[in-house]
Design an enzyme around this catalytic site. Sequence first.
Site, PDB file in Angstrom:
ATOM      1  N   GLU A  71       0.473  -2.952  -9.503  1.00 23.68           N
ATOM      2  CA  GLU A  71       1.636  -2.345  -9.544  1.00 23.68           C
ATOM      3  C   GLU A  71       3.073  -3.263 -10.388  1.00 23.68           C
ATOM      4  O   GLU A  71       3.781  -3.790 -10.037  1.00 23.68           O
ATOM      5  CB  GLU A  71       2.103  -1.828  -8.688  1.00 23.68           C
ATOM      6  N   ASP A  87       0.347  -3.503  -4.194  1.00 27.84           N
ATOM      7  CA  ASP A  87       2.276  -2.728  -4.674  1.00 27.84           C
ATOM      8  C   ASP A  87       2.561  -4.277  -4.957  1.00 27.84           C
ATOM      9  O   ASP A  87       2.892  -5.288  -4.549  1.00 27.84           O
ATOM     10  CB  ASP A  87       2.684  -2.611  -3.228  1.00 27.84           C
ATOM     11  N   ASP A 117       5.852   8.282  -6.748  1.00 22.69           N
ATOM     12  CA  ASP A 117       7.228   6.821  -7.033  1.00 22.69           C
ATOM     13  C   ASP A 117       7.764   8.090  -8.053  1.00 22.69           C
ATOM     14  O   ASP A 117       9.283   7.576  -8.396  1.00 22.69           O
ATOM     15  CB  ASP A 117       6.790   5.575  -7.399  1.00 22.69           C
TER      16      ASP A 117
END
Length: 598
Positions: free
Chosen positions: A373, A344, A440
Amino acid sequence: MEKSAVYHQPCSAYAYPYDNDTIHLKIRTKKNDTALVTLIWGDPFENIEVENDNYQWVSKQSEMQKIAQTDLHDYWFISIKPPFHRLQYGFVLTGTDGKKEFYGDRGFLVLKEETFTTPDNFFKFPFIHEVDRFKAPEWVKSTVWYQIFPERFANGDPSISPKNALPWGSKDPGRDDFFGGDLKGIIDHLDYLQDLGINGIYLNPIFEAPTNHKYDTLDYFEIDPHFGDKETFRKLVQEAHNRGIRIMLDAVFNHIGSTSKQWLDVVKNEEKSPYKDWFHIRSFPVREDENGNFEGKTTLSFDTFAFTPKMPKLNTANPEVQQYLLDIATYWIREFDIDGWRLDVANEVDHAFWKTFHEAVINEKSDVYIVGEIWHDAWNWLQGDEFHSVMNYPLTQSILNFFVEDKITATEAVSAINEHFMKYTQSANEVTFNLLDSHDTARILTKANGDKQKVKQALAFLFAQAGSPCVYYGTEIGMDGDNDPLCRKCMIWDNKAQDQDLFAFVKQLIHLRKRYQPILSYGIVKWLILDNEKKLLCFRKEHNGHALIFVFNHGDADEKVVLSDYRLSLDNVWTGEEIESGCVLVPAQDFLVLKTEI
């Protein structure tokens, strides 16, 4: 010839070892400005005596192939196998006016006959070192991922649900709602996933944290008790592996939860805390209400993820933090045999740490998959010593812009997609993590305003690309939802409320992907038809004499598409219908997949 548009860079996505014997070379020129590019190449040390101890360099000439075009540039490509793993090379560019130019290490020089025998102004690739080459797990290329937001997939054990958990699917989720999804719920539905055809599960964070999303981790060594325990997770991995399904976990190493023991110690003991150097602290005392973005003013006493006080940023340059995170990364591989890490906010962590992380996890399990990410150009992270892949949102946006939101033409879509793929090596493109929606983003059906045909076209196009496609949970049964938190609704398990037609479509698409994976992973792309008025987009992917032709009709009228070069060998592998001529009918808002031999 527009010389300022010409570009090549050694030891980059323009010159790299594809395997231990092969070097890939690319060069960029202005669009429609160059008719031919010839590579002059050879071993830098191979010379022949011509007379009286005078030697000439031995070189070869090979024509390069134009593989991609954008609205500004053409890209040329060649694959070379230098016999001694060394390469010296330069380019002869022939303009559309017939004039030739030589381009080498110091730019353009006057082209002379001795250019081919005198190694002046030539690029070098000194040696193919296996240790420096980009390498990724081979299994990723044949993997179709399924992303699960654990709190919303299935409630398999109500006894461990949060006390304030709402009845499953009883309302659209708010940011702080709980519904009781857990690991047992995933185990209970592994047969469903196996029937769908997926062979990889990407799980959003499962570690102990107070929120439903778990991106504010408290303890990376513990499963969140509302999800289950370590034995339940071990069973999940084992049951998945028994079905040929890999498991990838989500790690949040950029920041930690504000109620973690480390951060609470800093808040309590301030400069005396042994953890004070674990974070990026600007001043003491540190207080949540003094850190954030309030009334248009940004106040910071410590660095965080975005301006979120509950997520203080970790100092990954600190040796103690490094060891703590590396122990976490290797622990879950060693003890539970996980197959991948999704990282992340990976772009906000220093490169030095990611290089150390890469070495540690690869040493623990050689074929573990590492995905960062990163939402933008990620070349810096994809050079072989950090990530294998990133979440391929630039490709996502190009697909959505054309097939879903009708913002761009077919030509503009192809230009954007070509430019994106040219940024990376073929090695990296073959294992990119490709997706259309996620936790997201708004769900694709919502972005398409409920138009299922648009969703089908976008999915089919995604599955035709190099890389590893991912289906966000519920997309296969027609779930909708706007941006967070509405994209995180409870999975629908009532068959009557599921879109069974879409489920069958996704299942067929996954089957097609697996059946023709080598062509889709390694195939050379040739765009055959781009019709902006009719919204037609057609391309071919060729590999080892076999090819698939994808024809997309994004317009509102049925269209006859002429593929006369293939009239004797077309096979419709999507519908099973026979093609008797080189003319195919493509219904409005639909597509065809044709197989042929080259």
